[in-house]
Design a protein around this motif. Sequence first.
Motif, PDB file in Angstrom:
ATOM      1  N   THR A 151       0.830  -1.204   0.000  1.00 29.52           N
ATOM      2  CA  THR A 151       0.000   0.000   0.000  1.00 29.52           C
ATOM      3  C   THR A 151       0.862   1.250   0.000  1.00 29.52           C
ATOM      4  N   ARG A 154       2.123   1.703  -3.426  1.00 33.12           N
ATOM      5  CA  ARG A 154       1.048   2.159  -4.311  1.00 33.12           C
ATOM      6  C   ARG A 154       0.840   3.669  -4.183  1.00 33.12           C
ATOM      7  N   PHE A 155       0.902   4.171  -2.962  1.00 32.72           N
ATOM      8  CA  PHE A 155       0.703   5.602  -2.735  1.00 32.72           C
ATOM      9  C   PHE A 155       2.023   6.389  -2.802  1.00 32.72           C
ATOM     10  N   GLU A 156       3.060   5.719  -3.271  1.00 29.66           N
ATOM     11  CA  GLU A 156       4.358   6.345  -3.562  1.00 29.66           C
ATOM     12  C   GLU A 156       5.004   6.976  -2.326  1.00 29.66           C
ATOM     13  N   LEU A 175      -1.072  11.615   2.522  1.00 31.62           N
ATOM     14  CA  LEU A 175      -0.929  10.373   1.774  1.00 31.62           C
ATOM     15  C   LEU A 175      -0.939   9.164   2.706  1.00 31.62           C
ATOM     16  N   LEU A 178      -4.525   8.522   3.974  1.00 34.69           N
ATOM     17  CA  LEU A 178      -5.356   7.902   2.949  1.00 34.69           C
ATOM     18  C   LEU A 178      -4.964   6.444   2.760  1.00 34.69           C
ATOM     19  N   ALA A 179      -3.658   6.181   2.718  1.00 34.83           N
ATOM     20  CA  ALA A 179      -3.183   4.805   2.563  1.00 34.83           C
ATOM     21  C   ALA A 179      -3.618   3.946   3.747  1.00 34.83           C
ATOM     22  N   THR A 182      -7.274   2.902   3.638  1.00 37.05           N
ATOM     23  CA  THR A 182      -7.598   1.822   2.704  1.00 37.05           C
ATOM     24  C   THR A 182      -7.216   0.461   3.259  1.00 37.05           C
ATOM     25  N   LYS A 205      -2.254  14.339  -7.549  1.00 36.70           N
ATOM     26  CA  LYS A 205      -1.904  12.958  -7.229  1.00 36.70           C
ATOM     27  C   LYS A 205      -2.969  12.341  -6.316  1.00 36.70           C
ATOM     28  N   LEU A 206      -3.404  13.094  -5.316  1.00 33.98           N
ATOM     29  CA  LEU A 206      -4.455  12.605  -4.416  1.00 33.98           C
ATOM     30  C   LEU A 206      -5.758  12.361  -5.171  1.00 33.98           C
ATOM     31  N   PHE A 209      -5.468   9.046  -6.825  1.00 38.25           N
ATOM     32  CA  PHE A 209      -5.578   7.942  -5.873  1.00 38.25           C
ATOM     33  C   PHE A 209      -7.029   7.731  -5.433  1.00 38.25           C
ATOM     34  N   ASP A 212      -8.832   5.964  -8.088  1.00 41.03           N
ATOM     35  CA  ASP A 212      -8.409   4.563  -8.164  1.00 41.03           C
ATOM     36  C   ASP A 212      -9.111   3.713  -7.110  1.00 41.03           C
TER      37      ASP A 212
END
Length: 271
Positions: A151, A154-156, A175, A178-179, A182, A205-206, A209, A212
């Motif tokens: 994860t 995925r969220f870099e 970030l 949010l990660a 999830t 970017k957010l 995500f 996605d």
Amino acid sequence: MTDEDRITDGAVSGKSDPVLRVDGLRKAFGGLQVTDDVDLEVERGSITGLIGPNGAGKSTLFNLVSGFYEPDGGSVYVNDTEVTGREPHAVADAGLVRTFQTPRKLEGMTVREAMLVGPQHQTGESVFSIFTNRSQVLAEERANLEQAMQTLERFEIAEFADTPATELSGGQMKLVELARATMTEPDVLLLDEPVAGVNPTLANKLKGFIRDINDEGITVLLIEHDMGFIMDLADPIVVLDQGRVLVEGAPDAVRTDDRVVDAYLGGPLDE
């Protein structure tokens, strides 16, 4: 159907598959009525935006729905299960998780450790299970650790895995939060101003995500003051004013509705 056809007074009721339903929700602080008989339905699979002028009651509504405030009246349902007045962890168990406008930095934890707070119903949460089901506990820990790292990648933000959470910038914490949300695999995720205070690059970017995770089945309800961001991302848009739902509709219809313009102090909504 035109955008003009897709705007209604108050919230649209009777959606085909609402994952979140709020009926007559009320909350007052002293003599101030902050939410006033709010009715709201969030369709499963949607990205629904919640906007309104300062003091409209948006964050209070989030706090009521997610269990951080106890309502004075009304009810909240997640997946047709009533969660009114339940503790936040019980609301999360029902499928609803939220983030905060100012992300909470977990003291004494690295980013990786903070991510591991997310998964629900871990066997290792029971001290008894640590001794009786040690192999299962270890297997779950390995699986959760692998999921956490995937994860973060995925969220870099995998490069921050060993960084103390308290050392991250505000944007990096957005970030991480949010990660981490999830990781709980919620049915509906409430995002409170996800791009507040972040630069345009990170905001884009957010946005990607959020799209996605929505494509993967997580319903999203978000508050945001950045009109360009929320109008591009969400449909429908719900407008809250003075503690009540004013209108609900498609972004273009909401943006040009005279009642919405008046609610924002008589001026056009900024883009």
